[in-house]
Scaffold this motif. Structure first.
Motif, short mmCIF file in Angstrom:
data_model
loop_
_atom_site.label_atom_id
_atom_site.label_comp_id
_atom_site.label_asym_id
_atom_site.label_seq_id
_atom_site.Cartn_x
_atom_site.Cartn_y
_atom_site.Cartn_z
N PRO A 280 0.72 -1.22 0.05
CA PRO A 280 0.07 -0.04 -0.02
C PRO A 280 0.76 1.22 -0.05
O PRO A 280 1.95 1.26 0.72
CB PRO A 280 -0.59 -0.02 1.48
N ALA A 281 0.42 2.28 -0.61
CA ALA A 281 1.05 3.64 -0.53
C ALA A 281 1.25 4.03 0.78
O ALA A 281 0.11 3.86 1.78
CB ALA A 281 0.26 4.79 -1.40
N ALA A 282 2.20 4.56 1.24
CA ALA A 282 2.60 4.95 2.69
C ALA A 282 1.56 6.07 3.00
O ALA A 282 1.67 7.03 2.21
CB ALA A 282 4.06 5.44 2.75
N ALA A 283 0.74 5.87 3.95
CA ALA A 283 -0.16 7.12 4.29
C ALA A 283 0.42 7.64 5.60
O ALA A 283 0.77 7.13 6.41
CB ALA A 283 -1.45 6.47 4.77
N ALA A 284 0.37 8.85 5.53
CA ALA A 284 0.91 9.72 6.58
C ALA A 284 -0.05 9.73 7.65
O ALA A 284 -1.30 10.13 7.32
CB ALA A 284 1.13 11.31 5.99
N ARG A 285 0.23 9.26 8.87
CA ARG A 285 -0.64 9.61 9.88
C ARG A 285 -0.98 10.85 10.51
O ARG A 285 -0.29 11.77 10.40
CB ARG A 285 -0.11 8.69 11.21
N PRO A 286 -2.04 11.31 10.73
CA PRO A 286 -2.23 12.51 11.23
C PRO A 286 -1.68 12.83 12.46
O PRO A 286 -1.16 11.98 13.31
CB PRO A 286 -3.81 12.57 11.52
N ASP A 287 -1.29 14.06 12.85
CA ASP A 287 -0.62 14.44 13.90
C ASP A 287 -1.53 14.48 15.14
O ASP A 287 -2.15 15.42 15.48
CB ASP A 287 0.02 15.82 13.83
N ALA A 288 -2.10 13.45 15.59
CA ALA A 288 -3.31 13.07 16.33
C ALA A 288 -2.71 12.08 17.51
O ALA A 288 -1.82 11.11 17.31
CB ALA A 288 -4.44 12.55 15.69
N LEU A 289 -3.42 11.98 18.53
CA LEU A 289 -3.16 11.07 19.49
C LEU A 289 -3.50 9.58 19.12
O LEU A 289 -4.59 9.44 18.29
CB LEU A 289 -3.81 11.47 20.98
N TRP A 290 -2.85 8.75 19.40
CA TRP A 290 -3.32 7.25 19.19
C TRP A 290 -4.85 7.13 19.82
O TRP A 290 -5.14 7.63 20.74
CB TRP A 290 -2.42 6.41 19.94
N PRO A 291 -5.56 6.30 19.04
CA PRO A 291 -5.36 5.51 17.93
C PRO A 291 -5.60 6.34 16.61
O PRO A 291 -5.57 5.86 15.42
CB PRO A 291 -6.40 4.37 17.94
N ASP B 231 -0.42 -1.45 17.10
CA ASP B 231 -1.27 -1.92 16.14
C ASP B 231 -2.17 -2.99 16.74
O ASP B 231 -3.29 -3.34 16.54
CB ASP B 231 -0.86 -2.27 14.85
N TRP B 232 -1.63 -3.98 17.48
CA TRP B 232 -2.17 -5.12 18.20
C TRP B 232 -3.20 -4.42 19.07
O TRP B 232 -4.32 -4.82 19.64
CB TRP B 232 -1.00 -5.79 18.88
N ALA B 233 -2.74 -3.20 19.71
CA ALA B 233 -3.56 -2.80 20.91
C ALA B 233 -4.96 -2.02 20.00
O ALA B 233 -5.88 -1.98 20.83
CB ALA B 233 -2.70 -1.40 21.39
N ARG B 234 -4.73 -1.64 18.93
CA ARG B 234 -5.97 -1.05 18.11
C ARG B 234 -6.92 -2.07 18.01
O ARG B 234 -8.01 -2.02 18.15
CB ARG B 234 -5.47 -0.66 16.79
N PHE B 235 -6.27 -3.48 17.68
CA PHE B 235 -7.26 -4.54 17.67
C PHE B 235 -8.02 -4.83 18.90
O PHE B 235 -9.20 -5.14 18.92
CB PHE B 235 -6.53 -5.74 16.93
N GLY B 236 -7.31 -4.73 19.76
CA GLY B 236 -8.04 -5.12 21.28
C GLY B 236 -8.87 -4.01 21.56
O GLY B 236 -10.03 -4.13 22.12
N GLN B 237 -8.61 -2.80 21.20
CA GLN B 237 -9.54 -1.65 21.65
C GLN B 237 -10.79 -1.88 20.64
O GLN B 237 -11.93 -1.43 21.12
CB GLN B 237 -8.85 -0.34 21.17
N PHE B 238 -10.65 -2.37 19.50
CA PHE B 238 -11.79 -2.57 18.46
C PHE B 238 -12.84 -3.64 19.05
O PHE B 238 -13.90 -3.48 18.99
CB PHE B 238 -11.00 -3.03 17.19
#
Length: 456
Positions: free
Chosen positions: A126-137, A346-353
């Motif tokens: 995938p094209a590298a997507a710039a993450r927004p300057d925002a708090l996780w997630p 990213d594993w934490a994102r899945f747990g939060q999901f």
């Protein structure tokens, strides 16, 4: 004296013949144990070099040889950066196995040596997507808590366990604490092992939401329609209640190690197993079951490339799991039992999901009620396992000797100490990744219990 010399010569000749015979045997027909060991070595080194960006010598020494079976200490590897392959063999000579890296799909074991076939299965990066300057997630910026209680827990080696590599604590949807071992960082993709099974269950949920699968569906494979396996449903597979034979023991040549390192088509191997228990009434933990699920959900697509792209499209992309790499076997089936690499965040994102009931950023990704079903206990497992490939307790915990956890806690668990604990009542997710064999007796339960109590 001449007799003595003749005896020495004869013994030397016999020894040479024995050595040559042993070498010929190991070359022509290496025992399955050696082939499993070399297959494991090649695969682990390949993924850690080409997915996680680690040095091959360190991976061989630390990940393969130090904690593993004695035969692993005799393995040697050869990495070809141009061909993107790793070959492993006993003493560099016997029982050679190869693994190959592919774009977008990590590494695959190639037990039959058909490297070109395995390499042809790929996915555009995938094209590298710039993450927004925002708090996780939403982004990748974190503001860590300065709570002395939290820091004391995270700085306690007894809590984090031996050879912890990454630890992430999420409270109320934000990362409040994290720790990384030397050589690892927030950017290092790490293997979840059997935590991948729960991701496979969620992928099945996305196919249910898309109308491509139904939990009640039976007669799943043509060969099963001829016997009692025709009664196996998608729901039974998710709950590990297929009734199919499968030996999950590690450390020797068993169904699970044979499937992962000796079989080009893992799902076909698992699906060929006979019934040994009543469908839907018996429970048996099986990596083969997750492989069958992977084959089934991929077959819901007419286009194999669309199936390969689905995890990114339906799950990893929406959740922002940009580091996630779900690997396939040589036949192109995702190794949904074992092989997802992702950063701890990213594993934490899945747990939060999962904590958010299968919703993300206000959008429903899993069908209503599906995440709840995933947490429902399977009675035949004595309540230890749940219907969506989740655990309801830490299987390394010592019953009666561990501190109590909130009763709604559920777990993703993987080989060598991988865990994600989700505690909905505390809005808490705890990711702990490392290289911690079960023989060390570490349980993440005290860690999670202490963190839950600190925010009670």
């Amino acid at each position: 004296m001449r007799i003595f010399l003749k005896i020495v010569v004869v013994l030397a000749a016999l020894s040479l013949i024995a050595v040559l015979g042993l070498a010929a045997w190991l070359t022509a027909a290496p025992p399955a144990l050696i082939r499993v060991a070399s297959g494991y070595t090649a695969k682990i080194v390949c993924s850690n070099v080409f997915v996680a960006g680690r040095k091959p010598d360190a991976v061989l020494r630390v990940d393969v040889q130090a904690p593993g079976h004695p035969v692993l200490k005799l393995m040697r590897v050869e990495v070809d950066q141009e061909r993107r392959t790793v070959e492993a063999a006993l003493l560099g000579l016997f029982g050679k196995s190869v693994a190959v890296a592919r774009d977008g799909l990590g590494c695959a074991s190639v037990p039959d040596g058909q490297v070109a076939r395995a390499a042809s299965i790929a996915l555009p990066e995938p094209a590298a997507a710039a993450r927004p300057d925002a708090l996780w997630p939403e982004g990748n910026r974190v503001e860590l808590s300065q709570s002395p209680d939290l820091m004391a827990i995270l700085n306690d080696p007894a809590m984090t366990g031996p050879d912890m590599r990454a630890l992430v604590v999420v409270e109320n949807g934000r990362i409040v604490g994290e720790r990384y071992a030397n050589g690892f960082s927030a950017e290092t993709p790490l293997l979840g092992w059997s935590m991948t099974k729960t991701v496979t269950a969620a992928l099945v949920g996305t196919l249910v939401a898309d109308g491509r699968l139904a939990l009640e569906r039976k007669a799943l494979l043509p060969a099963w329609e001829k016997d009692g396996r025709g009664a196996i449903s998608i729901a039974a597979l998710l709950a590990m209640q297929s009734g199919l034979a499968f030996n999950e023991d590690y450390g020797d040549v068993t169904d699970v190690t044979r499937m992962l390192y000796l079989e080009p088509d893992m799902a076909a191997f698992a699906a060929a197993k006979p019934l040994v228990g009543k469908v839907g009434a018996t429970w048996s933990y099986s990596s083969g079951t997750s492989q069958i699920l992977s084959r089934l959900w991929q077959q819901a697509f007419d286009d194999p490339q669309a199936a390969l792209a689905w995890p990114r499209k339906a799950l990893f992309g929406p959740l922002g799991m940009a580091s996630a790499v779900l690997e396939t076997d040589e036949a192109g089936t995702f190794v949904g039992s074992s092989y997802l690499y992702a950063t701890a965040r990213d594993w934490a994102r899945f747990g939060q999901f999962l904590l958010q009931d299968g919703m993300w950023d206000g959008a429903r990704i899993l069908p209503a009620g599906f995440a709840g079903m995933m947490r429902e206990p399977v009675a035949a497992s004595n309540g230890d396992y749940a219907k969506g490939s989740l655990w309801l307790r830490d299987d390394n915990a010592r019953p009666g000797s561990e501190p109590p956890l909130p009763t709604d806690t559920f777990w993703l668990l993987g080989h060598d100490g991988q865990s994600i604990a989700v505690v909905p009542s505390r809005r808490l997710v705890v990711v702990r990744l490392g290289l911690t064999p079960s023989r060390l007796g570490y349980s993440a339960t005290p860690l999670v219990a202490s963190l839950a109590a600190s925010i009670d």
